[in-house]
Scaffold this motif. Structure first.
Motif, PDB file in Angstrom:
ATOM      1  N   ASN A 178       0.876  -1.123   0.014  1.00 22.88           N
ATOM      2  CA  ASN A 178      -0.262   0.108  -0.035  1.00 22.88           C
ATOM      3  C   ASN A 178       0.873   1.290  -0.025  1.00 22.88           C
ATOM      4  O   ASN A 178       0.667   1.983  -0.922  1.00 22.88           O
ATOM      5  N   PRO A 179       1.757   1.448   0.942  1.00 25.66           N
ATOM      6  CA  PRO A 179       2.594   2.584   0.913  1.00 25.66           C
ATOM      7  C   PRO A 179       3.145   2.878  -0.635  1.00 25.66           C
ATOM      8  O   PRO A 179       3.512   4.070  -0.926  1.00 25.66           O
ATOM      9  N   LYS A 180       4.004   1.743  -0.933  1.00 28.99           N
ATOM     10  CA  LYS A 180       4.522   1.909  -2.409  1.00 28.99           C
ATOM     11  C   LYS A 180       3.431   2.454  -3.592  1.00 28.99           C
ATOM     12  O   LYS A 180       4.043   3.264  -4.296  1.00 28.99           O
ATOM     13  N   VAL A 181       2.422   1.668  -3.319  1.00 31.20           N
ATOM     14  CA  VAL A 181       1.448   1.957  -4.561  1.00 31.20           C
ATOM     15  C   VAL A 181       1.056   3.508  -4.349  1.00 31.20           C
ATOM     16  O   VAL A 181       0.927   4.183  -5.251  1.00 31.20           O
ATOM     17  N   ASN A 182       0.692   3.822  -3.363  1.00 33.41           N
ATOM     18  CA  ASN A 182       0.252   5.356  -2.922  1.00 33.41           C
ATOM     19  C   ASN A 182       1.324   6.128  -3.362  1.00 33.41           C
ATOM     20  O   ASN A 182       0.867   7.334  -4.002  1.00 33.41           O
ATOM     21  N   LYS A 183       2.734   5.986  -3.054  1.00 31.75           N
ATOM     22  CA  LYS A 183       3.580   6.885  -3.590  1.00 31.75           C
ATOM     23  C   LYS A 183       3.666   7.100  -5.090  1.00 31.75           C
ATOM     24  O   LYS A 183       3.768   8.087  -5.622  1.00 31.75           O
ATOM     25  N   VAL A 184       3.671   5.967  -5.683  1.00 27.96           N
ATOM     26  CA  VAL A 184       3.575   5.837  -7.124  1.00 27.96           C
ATOM     27  C   VAL A 184       2.538   6.495  -7.821  1.00 27.96           C
ATOM     28  O   VAL A 184       2.646   7.035  -8.846  1.00 27.96           O
ATOM     29  N   LEU A 185       1.256   6.196  -7.138  1.00 30.58           N
ATOM     30  CA  LEU A 185      -0.052   6.722  -7.952  1.00 30.58           C
ATOM     31  C   LEU A 185       0.012   8.315  -7.839  1.00 30.58           C
ATOM     32  O   LEU A 185      -0.391   8.854  -8.896  1.00 30.58           O
ATOM     33  N   LYS A 186       0.921   8.958  -6.983  1.00 34.88           N
ATOM     34  CA  LYS A 186       0.955  10.628  -7.098  1.00 34.88           C
ATOM     35  C   LYS A 186       1.795  10.968  -8.165  1.00 34.88           C
ATOM     36  O   LYS A 186       1.456  11.972  -8.989  1.00 34.88           O
ATOM     37  N   VAL A 187       2.737  10.040  -8.616  1.00 36.42           N
ATOM     38  CA  VAL A 187       3.473  10.470  -9.528  1.00 36.42           C
ATOM     39  C   VAL A 187       2.973  10.158 -10.953  1.00 36.42           C
ATOM     40  O   VAL A 187       2.861  10.937 -11.949  1.00 36.42           O
ATOM     41  N   LEU A 188       1.993   8.851 -10.964  1.00 29.65           N
ATOM     42  CA  LEU A 188       1.217   8.569 -12.070  1.00 29.65           C
ATOM     43  C   LEU A 188       0.201   9.687 -12.362  1.00 29.65           C
ATOM     44  O   LEU A 188       0.076  10.123 -13.822  1.00 29.65           O
ATOM     45  N   ALA A 189      -0.325  10.148 -11.387  1.00 29.58           N
ATOM     46  CA  ALA A 189      -1.460  11.173 -11.612  1.00 29.58           C
ATOM     47  C   ALA A 189      -0.995  12.566 -12.110  1.00 29.58           C
ATOM     48  O   ALA A 189      -1.623  13.149 -12.981  1.00 29.58           O
TER      49      ALA A 189
ATOM     50  N   GLN B 168       1.591  12.574 -14.253  1.00 26.33           N
ATOM     51  CA  GLN B 168       1.948  12.319 -15.932  1.00 26.33           C
ATOM     52  C   GLN B 168       0.693  12.194 -16.689  1.00 26.33           C
ATOM     53  O   GLN B 168       0.547  12.640 -17.495  1.00 26.33           O
ATOM     54  N   ALA B 169      -0.793  11.978 -15.756  1.00 29.25           N
ATOM     55  CA  ALA B 169      -2.000  11.799 -16.481  1.00 29.25           C
ATOM     56  C   ALA B 169      -2.487  13.207 -16.423  1.00 29.25           C
ATOM     57  O   ALA B 169      -3.619  13.330 -16.882  1.00 29.25           O
ATOM     58  N   LYS B 170      -1.789  14.238 -15.980  1.00 22.08           N
ATOM     59  CA  LYS B 170      -2.318  15.565 -15.701  1.00 22.08           C
ATOM     60  C   LYS B 170      -3.598  15.708 -15.063  1.00 22.08           C
ATOM     61  O   LYS B 170      -4.701  16.470 -15.321  1.00 22.08           O
ATOM     62  N   ILE B 171      -3.524  14.895 -13.996  1.00 25.78           N
ATOM     63  CA  ILE B 171      -4.520  14.680 -12.718  1.00 25.78           C
ATOM     64  C   ILE B 171      -4.370  15.815 -11.525  1.00 25.78           C
ATOM     65  O   ILE B 171      -3.245  15.180 -10.927  1.00 25.78           O
ATOM     66  N   PRO B 172      -4.879  16.788 -11.450  1.00 25.36           N
ATOM     67  CA  PRO B 172      -4.670  17.455 -10.164  1.00 25.36           C
ATOM     68  C   PRO B 172      -4.946  17.188  -8.895  1.00 25.36           C
ATOM     69  O   PRO B 172      -5.575  18.029  -8.148  1.00 25.36           O
ATOM     70  N   LYS B 173      -4.709  15.884  -8.533  1.00 20.40           N
ATOM     71  CA  LYS B 173      -5.202  15.341  -7.313  1.00 20.40           C
ATOM     72  C   LYS B 173      -3.848  14.586  -6.694  1.00 20.40           C
ATOM     73  O   LYS B 173      -3.315  13.507  -7.415  1.00 20.40           O
TER      74      LYS B 173
END
Length: 388
Positions: free
Chosen positions: A316-327, A329-334
């Motif tokens: 979970n911690p690793k996934v949450n960290k990567v999700l913020k980077v991916l957001a 890259q997808a130009k999602i301001p969240k």
């Protein structure tokens, strides 16, 4: 090296012999200082109903029954130690009988806490890793603590120590929750007087957690992210999040999925699972949901070996960290986290799915839990009609 507390584990079909019903006995293996003893659970199951990897029965009701017996044995041991100067495996002959009082000894709370945590590993509790981190942090704060040292000032000092780690308020609250559990167990075992619970006066601070979700446009941008051969981990994180957004499953439930959880039917794969939080059974037609998108992801990560989970290696911690980077890259301001996948399913599903069906899929026991998604959408619809 001698250990202070008994180590418990389960053994199935130890004598490699089945009864006339094709079943074998489940026993509890108890180990202490080089000595081993087996205790019968009086539970018999077929080899096909035993999880070899986790060493537990597949049937949840039997699992809970054995968990209760393990808990009672550990409590018996703790009570006996409190009333006597020593303990060995022969003392289990008195299990279920009154314990003769003797002079109690002052055992280390730290040792007691570690032993309780090891017992939890045998019981296969999902938060075992989180509690391990709590114990590690507490031992860093104060390596050894006697039962007599449990006090308000000790808890307050632990609070300041955690704040110094720059941890989020709710993360600190979670560590307090775990630590309080061990104190309550010590009180139940009469190692600490019930009036000595420091959490009776200490108020744990929490912040209201913010729920977020992706809009349909943001989901499309997230789906369209591309990855090269060096970004296998990032792609797996993206796919796991999308699978959660397509199905409403929580992180732990998705992480445990194996090939055996999927049934091939005429309209595609059907997902069969048991929610870890509610212990409710669920089944989802992956070939129908979101035009079969979750089925594509499931087939992408299915392994021929059923012992392997689909999303092995993700935490979970690793996934949450990567999700913020991916957001980004997808130009999602969240600043999204994995919990937002379930909220995305609920928010987008509220306008697509019948209310009762949505409540059933998300396994909400109360309608109010599902209604929050309607409130989010109603607010958006009303705001969109305003001429700003």
């Amino acid at each position: 090296m001698n250990s202070l507390f008994v180590s418990y584990s389960l053994r199935f079909n130890r004598k490699n012999k089945l009864n006339s019903n094709g079943e074998a006995l489940i026993q509890i293996r108890m180990y202490l200082n080089g000595q081993t003893r087996f205790y019968s659970t009086e539970v018999y199951v077929k080899p096909s109903d035993w999880n070899d990897k986790k060493d537990v029965p597949k049937d949840l009701s039997l699992h809970r029954k054995i968990n209760q017996l393990l808990y009672e044995l550990s409590i018996f041991e703790a009570d006996y130690r409190k009333e006597h100067h020593s303990f060995n495996l022969n003392h289990f002959e008195g299990f279920g009988k009154p314990i003769v009082e003797a002079i109690p000894i002052n055992t280390s709370f730290t040792t007691f806490m570690v032993a309780q945590h090891e017992a939890e590993k045998v019981l296969n509790q999902p938060s075992w890793r989180d509690r391990k981190l709590t114990i590690t942090l507490f031992k860093e704060y104060k390596p050894e603590v006697a039962f007599s040292e449990i006090s308000y000032s000790l808890i307050e000092g632990f609070e300041f120590f955690l704040r110094g780690k720059q941890l989020h308020t709710n993360t600190i609250a979670k560590h307090h929750k775990h630590f309080k559990k061990y104190i309550l167990r010590a009180i139940k075992g009469d190692f600490i007087n019930h009036r000595g619970n420091p959490y009776s006066d200490f108020k744990v601070k929490k912040q209201e957690s913010k729920s977020d979700f992706l809009t349909e446009e943001e989901m499309e941008r997230f789906e369209q992210l591309t990855f090269d051969k060096t970004q296998v981990f990032q792609e797996k994180v993206r796919d796991m999040f999308l699978f959660g957004a397509y199905t409403s499953l929580r992180f732990n439930d998705i992480y445990k999925l194996k090939r055996s959880n999927f049934l091939e039917e005429s309209d595609g794969l059907t997902l069969l699972y048991v929610a870890g939080k509610t212990l409710k059974k669920g089944n989802l037609p992956l070939g129908i949901l979101y035009g079969g998108k979750p089925e594509i992801i499931a087939k992408k990560y299915m392994a021929l070996d059923d012992r392997k989970t689909l999303f092995k290696g993700l935490t979970n911690p690793k996934v949450n960290k990567v999700l913020k980077v991916l957001a980004k890259q997808a130009k999602i301001p969240k600043a999204i986290c994995f919990k937002d996948a379930r909220d995305t399913f609920g928010t987008l599903g509220e306008v697509k799915i019948d209310f009762r069906l949505l409540q059933d899929i998300m396994q909400h026991s109360k309608a109010e839990q599902t209604l929050k998604y309607a409130h989010i959408n109603n607010k958006r619809q009303k705001l969109s009609k305003i001429k700003w």
